[in-house]
Design an enzyme around this catalytic site. Structure first.
Site, PDB file in Angstrom:
ATOM      1  N   ARG A 259       0.929  -0.766   0.289  1.00 11.62           N
ATOM      2  CA  ARG A 259       0.091   0.192   0.163  1.00 11.62           C
ATOM      3  C   ARG A 259       0.908   1.278   0.003  1.00 11.62           C
ATOM      4  O   ARG A 259       2.164   1.096   0.390  1.00 11.62           O
ATOM      5  CB  ARG A 259      -1.030   0.060   1.172  1.00 11.62           C
ATOM      6  N   LYS A 284      -3.317  -0.765   7.923  1.00  9.29           N
ATOM      7  CA  LYS A 284      -5.012  -0.506   7.781  1.00  9.29           C
ATOM      8  C   LYS A 284      -4.848  -2.280   9.043  1.00  9.29           C
ATOM      9  O   LYS A 284      -6.244  -2.135   9.848  1.00  9.29           O
ATOM     10  CB  LYS A 284      -5.625  -1.420   7.001  1.00  9.29           C
ATOM     11  N   HIS A 353      -2.335   2.028  -6.481  1.00  7.10           N
ATOM     12  CA  HIS A 353      -2.931   0.078  -6.257  1.00  7.10           C
ATOM     13  C   HIS A 353      -2.841  -0.517  -7.241  1.00  7.10           C
ATOM     14  O   HIS A 353      -3.203  -1.792  -6.579  1.00  7.10           O
ATOM     15  CB  HIS A 353      -4.422   0.961  -5.588  1.00  7.10           C
ATOM     16  N   ARG A 356      -1.032  -2.914  -6.906  1.00  9.95           N
ATOM     17  CA  ARG A 356      -0.945  -4.291  -6.006  1.00  9.95           C
ATOM     18  C   ARG A 356      -2.178  -5.248  -6.404  1.00  9.95           C
ATOM     19  O   ARG A 356      -2.247  -6.340  -5.987  1.00  9.95           O
ATOM     20  CB  ARG A 356      -1.740  -3.323  -4.451  1.00  9.95           C
ATOM     21  N   HIS A 379      -3.207  -8.215   4.419  1.00 10.09           N
ATOM     22  CA  HIS A 379      -5.549  -8.404   4.608  1.00 10.09           C
ATOM     23  C   HIS A 379      -5.708  -9.326   5.636  1.00 10.09           C
ATOM     24  O   HIS A 379      -5.503  -9.730   6.536  1.00 10.09           O
ATOM     25  CB  HIS A 379      -5.982  -9.316   3.464  1.00 10.09           C
ATOM     26  N   TYR A 388     -10.148  -9.322  -5.842  1.00  8.05           N
ATOM     27  CA  TYR A 388      -8.924  -9.701  -6.932  1.00  8.05           C
ATOM     28  C   TYR A 388      -8.902 -10.190  -8.456  1.00  8.05           C
ATOM     29  O   TYR A 388      -8.675 -10.568  -8.132  1.00  8.05           O
ATOM     30  CB  TYR A 388      -7.525  -9.601  -5.521  1.00  8.05           C
TER      31      TYR A 388
END
Length: 410
Positions: A259, A284, A353, A356, A379, A388
């Site tokens: 990220r 996150k 992103h 990613r 995650h 994804y």
């Protein structure tokens, strides 16, 4: 013996030199700061008591003087240099700039109190990431200012469904469905908190209506392997300090799918050169993971640290290429500029992103288990990795079943 104003200018010059400003930029800053002090002296104003409106008044005065002296208006962004010099001066004179906004009047007092308590609750009780708190607080300030301006302090306790609808109607123009849904979710969070704390009589969270978004609707932008190779090659040819920095950033994006915040928060001590590993603090989840330091990434980082990174005592690896040498605040403009230089303009968003997304697709195509992909991407749950899957459209076409009866139609 120097006067107090001259001492302040001398301190400013030393501070700018310590921050590695170029001699020309430092001289310009000091020149405009000196002019501002002279302006204050003529009006018998103390620099320690200056407020933002007085800076605007001075800039209007400076523009009039410029026009009189040169018989023309200055360039549209001319004011940026004197403003920056004055701000640097005031940081020395007052210790902090800009100052905290003054809380004047009952409406401002109520808004300030609710926002301070809400900010503390989001941070301490909910433990949200800084970026999430910033978005929630922006909506809270905006909503409370709107409500208090047209209804006064009494309207908070008497908040109604009609008020909610009017606010959402006001926010809706120009926003996408995704953005409007985010507004609704942030407003629900604020209303839930205000009801719990007794600021609002009724729980109105169920009356905040946002657009319905279906699971996995829309396919985000991503990059092919040849596109990634092209942007890396174009950036590698730029051997300027900024080019070395951007190449190292792109290597991290392309290799690990990190990220933006994880790259911006990367510290010098996070790179273990002996063990050839990289410590990543996931923005996150707050968790840390350790990744192998791949050779292309290590070489790009080393090249930037030796030949591109400015001299600074900051521990963050990636620093602005111009003084003041602070950590990068955002990677979107750097990534977009490098993509466009390579002739790559994705149909959707073209920020960090998309690298990613590309990394996730590459891992999926390599038959890496979904749980492992989620761990690599940082995650919290495996469900976060599911979106994804929709990016691997070519793989889905490759396994498409024949339609029964198609041989008869042929």
């Amino acid at each position: 013996m120097l006067s107090p104003d001259e001492e302040l200018i001398a301190r400013l010059a030393e501070d700018l030199a310590r921050q590695k400003y170029s001699p020309v930029a430092a001289a310009n800053y000091c020149s405009y700061a000196r002019g501002f002090l002279q302006y204050l002296a003529r009006r018998k104003l103390d620099v320690a008591a200056v407020k933002p409106p007085q800076i605007e008044q001075y800039l209007h005065h400076a523009i009039r003087c410029f026009r009189k002296r040169h018989d023309r208006a200055p360039a549209s962004r001319w004011h940026a240099i004197p403003r920056s010099g004055i701000h640097a001066l005031l940081r020395l004179a007052q210790g902090k700039w800009p100052p905290e906004p003054e809380v004047i009047g009952p409406e401002a007092t109520v808004r300030h109190a609710i926002c301070c308590e809400y900010d503390r609750w989001l941070h301490e009780d909910r433990g949200l990431a800084r970026a999430s708190i910033y978005a929630l607080m922006w909506e809270a300030r905006h909503f409370l200012a709107w409500q208090l301006d047209h209804g006064g302090t009494a309207s908070v306790m008497e908040l109604s469904v009609r008020d909610i609808d009017l606010y959402m109607d006001m926010r809706a123009p120009g926003l996408s469905r995704r953005s409007l849904k985010d507004v609704a979710e942030r407003l629900r969070s604020l209303l839930r908190y205000m009801h719990r704390m007794g600021y609002v009589a009724a729980d109105l969270t169920g009356h905040v209506v946002g657009p319905v978004l279906y699971a996995y609707e829309g396919v985000p932008s991503t990059l092919g392997r040849d596109q990634i190779a092209a942007v890396l090659e174009i950036t590698r040819r730029d051997t300027s300090p900024k080019g070395l920095r951007d190449y190292a950033i792109l290597q991290l994006l392309a290799t690990y799918g990190l990220r933006s915040g994880e790259i911006r928060n990367l510290l010098l001590e996070d790179v273990n050169w002996r063990a050839e590993s990289l410590r990543i603090r996931h923005t996150k989840t707050g968790a840390c993971s350790y990744l192998p330091l791949m050779a292309p990434v290590g070489e790009a980082l080393l090249d930037y640290l030796r030949h591109g990174r400015p001299e600074t005592d900051r521990r963050e690896i990636f620093i602005r290429s111009r003084a003041p040498y602070r950590p990068l605040q955002d990677l979107h403009s750097e990534v977009r500029r490098r993509l466009w230089a390579a002739g790559i303009k994705p149909p959707g968003k073209c920020g960090p992103h998309i690298f990613r997304h590309a990394r996730a697709v590459e891992l999926l195509r390599a038959s890496v288990p979904q749980k492992v992909i989620g761990d690599l991407l940082g995650h919290r749950s495996s469900e976060s990795t599911i979106p994804y899957l929709k990016l691997a459209t070519e793989d889905l076409r490759a396994i498409a079943l024949d339609v029964p009866g198609s041989e008869v139609l042929a």
